[in-house]
Design an enzyme around this catalytic site. Structure first.
Site, PDB file in Angstrom:
ATOM      1  N   ASN A  15     -43.847 -45.371 -41.494  1.00 22.05           N
ATOM      2  CA  ASN A  15     -45.108 -46.066 -41.750  1.00 22.05           C
ATOM      3  C   ASN A  15     -44.907 -46.897 -43.008  1.00 22.05           C
ATOM      4  O   ASN A  15     -45.027 -46.389 -44.126  1.00 22.05           O
ATOM      5  CB  ASN A  15     -46.241 -45.058 -41.924  1.00 22.05           C
ATOM      6  CG  ASN A  15     -47.594 -45.713 -42.147  1.00 22.05           C
ATOM      7  OD1 ASN A  15     -47.693 -46.938 -42.273  1.00 22.05           O
ATOM      8  ND2 ASN A  15     -48.642 -44.915 -42.209  1.00 22.05           N
ATOM      9  N   ARG A  92     -45.194 -47.160 -37.050  1.00 20.85           N
ATOM     10  CA  ARG A  92     -46.614 -47.495 -36.989  1.00 20.85           C
ATOM     11  C   ARG A  92     -46.739 -48.986 -37.269  1.00 20.85           C
ATOM     12  O   ARG A  92     -46.323 -49.476 -38.332  1.00 20.85           O
ATOM     13  CB  ARG A  92     -47.404 -46.714 -38.027  1.00 20.85           C
ATOM     14  CG  ARG A  92     -48.890 -47.058 -37.982  1.00 20.85           C
ATOM     15  CD  ARG A  92     -49.624 -46.627 -39.223  1.00 20.85           C
ATOM     16  NE  ARG A  92     -51.026 -47.014 -39.151  1.00 20.85           N
ATOM     17  CZ  ARG A  92     -51.800 -47.218 -40.215  1.00 20.85           C
ATOM     18  NH1 ARG A  92     -51.300 -47.055 -41.423  1.00 20.85           N
ATOM     19  NH2 ARG A  92     -53.058 -47.568 -40.064  1.00 20.85           N
ATOM     20  N   HIS A 181     -57.047 -47.542 -36.007  1.00 21.55           N
ATOM     21  CA  HIS A 181     -56.950 -46.080 -35.962  1.00 21.55           C
ATOM     22  C   HIS A 181     -56.707 -45.585 -34.536  1.00 21.55           C
ATOM     23  O   HIS A 181     -57.019 -44.432 -34.204  1.00 21.55           O
ATOM     24  CB  HIS A 181     -58.221 -45.396 -36.502  1.00 21.55           C
ATOM     25  CG  HIS A 181     -58.422 -45.529 -37.970  1.00 21.55           C
ATOM     26  ND1 HIS A 181     -59.679 -45.558 -38.543  1.00 21.55           N
ATOM     27  CD2 HIS A 181     -57.551 -45.639 -39.007  1.00 21.55           C
ATOM     28  CE1 HIS A 181     -59.562 -45.679 -39.859  1.00 21.55           C
ATOM     29  NE2 HIS A 181     -58.274 -45.724 -40.168  1.00 21.55           N
ATOM     30  N   ARG A 242     -64.485 -49.828 -48.493  1.00 23.09           N
ATOM     31  CA  ARG A 242     -64.886 -50.919 -47.598  1.00 23.09           C
ATOM     32  C   ARG A 242     -66.361 -50.792 -47.257  1.00 23.09           C
ATOM     33  O   ARG A 242     -66.871 -49.688 -47.062  1.00 23.09           O
ATOM     34  CB  ARG A 242     -64.065 -50.896 -46.305  1.00 23.09           C
ATOM     35  CG  ARG A 242     -62.592 -51.170 -46.479  1.00 23.09           C
ATOM     36  CD  ARG A 242     -61.896 -51.159 -45.126  1.00 23.09           C
ATOM     37  NE  ARG A 242     -60.458 -51.265 -45.265  1.00 23.09           N
ATOM     38  CZ  ARG A 242     -59.582 -50.519 -44.597  1.00 23.09           C
ATOM     39  NH1 ARG A 242     -60.007 -49.608 -43.729  1.00 23.09           N
ATOM     40  NH2 ARG A 242     -58.290 -50.682 -44.772  1.00 23.09           N
ATOM     41  N   GLU A 386     -51.041 -38.367 -36.230  1.00 18.40           N
ATOM     42  CA  GLU A 386     -50.579 -39.664 -35.764  1.00 18.40           C
ATOM     43  C   GLU A 386     -49.058 -39.733 -35.689  1.00 18.40           C
ATOM     44  O   GLU A 386     -48.496 -40.390 -34.810  1.00 18.40           O
ATOM     45  CB  GLU A 386     -51.126 -40.763 -36.681  1.00 18.40           C
ATOM     46  CG  GLU A 386     -52.646 -40.861 -36.646  1.00 18.40           C
ATOM     47  CD  GLU A 386     -53.201 -41.815 -37.682  1.00 18.40           C
ATOM     48  OE1 GLU A 386     -53.170 -43.031 -37.423  1.00 18.40           O
ATOM     49  OE2 GLU A 386     -53.650 -41.348 -38.748  1.00 18.40           O
TER      50      GLU A 386
END
Length: 398
Positions: A15, A92, A181, A242, A386
């Site tokens: 990642n 990823r 996601h 955010r 993940e």
């Protein structure tokens, strides 16, 4: 983590972001980690790398602080047996654009496509590409697989995926709702079906990934039919820093009043808003819950807004399902914050979901993940993984 097994090859999961590289070497069947690694402050003279295995840590300071340099340094911290156990590399990749609806082996054509998609994710794709290039150079004989955050949501119907904007924006500029996601939503929806003992094809789920970044997805029959993030990860739920949903008219108004451009306003919506913006103190839910309990009204408002918006979107996404069998909590907050789950579910009693306070306090650990009372839609806590999903996709394709 565990020592290398004789069961078969391991997958290296990478990642790579703009300033960090996370990796893990794991068994794609069992999910057991042989090791994990982290490179921080990539591209600066303060770059560092470390490998963790069986409670021990190895560290080094790379001479070359580029993505290629830190990945070489991470590989150098592995033993020969660890390196030779790796049979494929899974990456990823944040954005697959309108092209990629599933994971894919990276070849020259795919590499060129990802380069062309960079304008859709300028903060993320350059790092993802750097990670692919670096591992390809370091491990040239191994297949490289791209696993896309957006792929799971490519099954959204047009009425959920499209914005009500000029058609030329969609056709010429690829403006649409992509969602993110996806690896997490895909993993936990499958795991939830297993916990419920029902085939995924029979279920209507809302999966809530709550962490510093947050999103929810409507998963019907094992497929994403709607989600809260859109063209960028800024849309949807309130997050750590955010804003989530906001009237686009705010952007030119704030830009004019502050004397900045639109890009600067969007930067602040990404980095200075959300829990941090409302509380004025922190983007960490644990810190805010403590502050709220001590009487900090701004912290309390930030928590309430976060939970209200999450519940509101769960209710909206149930429309996409036609039925609601379960609400699934995952991510750092979703898996670990009993007060947040309780506040979200309190607002979902209108849908027939009712909290089991004792099970919720234990994060569902003693009830197979279930934190709701019998008789209505189920609420579950499901830890996401993940990296395991990426490893399994990689093993399937390599």
């Amino acid at each position: 983590m565990t020592a290398l097994s004789d069961a078969g090859g391991h997958v290296l999961v990478v990642n790579a972001g703009s300033s960090s590289v996370k990796l893990a070497v794991l068994d794609p069947v069992s999910g057991r980690r042989a090791l994990t690694g982290l490179a921080e402050r990539v591209g600066t003279q303060d770059a560092s790398v470390r490998i963790d295995r069986d409670g021990e840590r190895s560290t080094s300071t790379p001479d070359d602080v580029s993505h290629a340099g830190v990945i070489e340094a991470l590989l150098a911290l592995m033993t020969g047996d660890e390196r030779s156990s790796i049979t494929a590399v899974g990456h990823r990749v944040v954005h697959g654009g309108p092209t990629y609806s599933s994971s894919v082996v990276v070849d020259d054509v795919v590499r060129a496509d990802l380069e062309a998609l960079t304008p859709l994710a300028p903060l993320h794709l350059p790092g993802n590409l750097a990670g692919i290039d670096a591992t390809t150079a370091a491990l040239p004989d191994l297949p490289q697989v791209a696993v896309f955050d957006t792929a799971f949501h490519r099954t959204m119907p047009a009425y959920a995926a499209q914005y009500a904007v000029p058609r030329s924006w969609r056709d010429d500029l690829d403006v649409r709702r992509y969602g993110f996601h996806g690896t997490s939503h895909r993993y936990v929806s499958g795991a939830a079906a297993e916990l419920l003992g029902r085939p995924p094809g029979e279920l209507g789920l809302v999966t809530l990934h709550l962490g510093n970044g947050c999103s929810a997805a409507a998963v019907r029959g094992g497929r994403s039919v709607d989600t809260t993030m859109g063209f960028t990860p800024l849309e949807g739920l309130v997050m750590g820093s955010r804003s989530g949903d906001i009237d686009p008219g705010v952007i030119p108004y704030v830009a004019e009043r502050l004397g900045v451009d639109a890009a600067e306003v969007v930067r602040r919506l990404n980095t200075e808003s959300g829990l941090l913006g409302v509380s004025g103190t922190s983007n960490d839910m644990r810190t805010l819950l403590e502050a709220a309990a001590a009487g900090d009204e701004d912290a309390a408002l930030a928590v309430e807004l976060f939970c209200y918006r999450a519940a509101k979107h769960v209710a909206a996404l149930s429309v996409a399902l036609g039925r609601l069998d379960a609400v699934v909590f995952t991510g750092g907050i979703g898996e670990n914050s009993a007060p947040v789950r309780a506040a979200v579910l309190a607002r979902l009693s209108v849908l027939g979901v009712h909290l089991d306070a004792e099970a919720n306090h234990a994060n569902g650990a003693t009830t197979g993940g279930r934190i709701s009372t019998p008789g209505g839609p189920v609420a579950l806590v499901v830890p996401t993984d993940e990296e395991l999903l990426i490893a399994r996709d990689t093993a399937d394709l390599a």
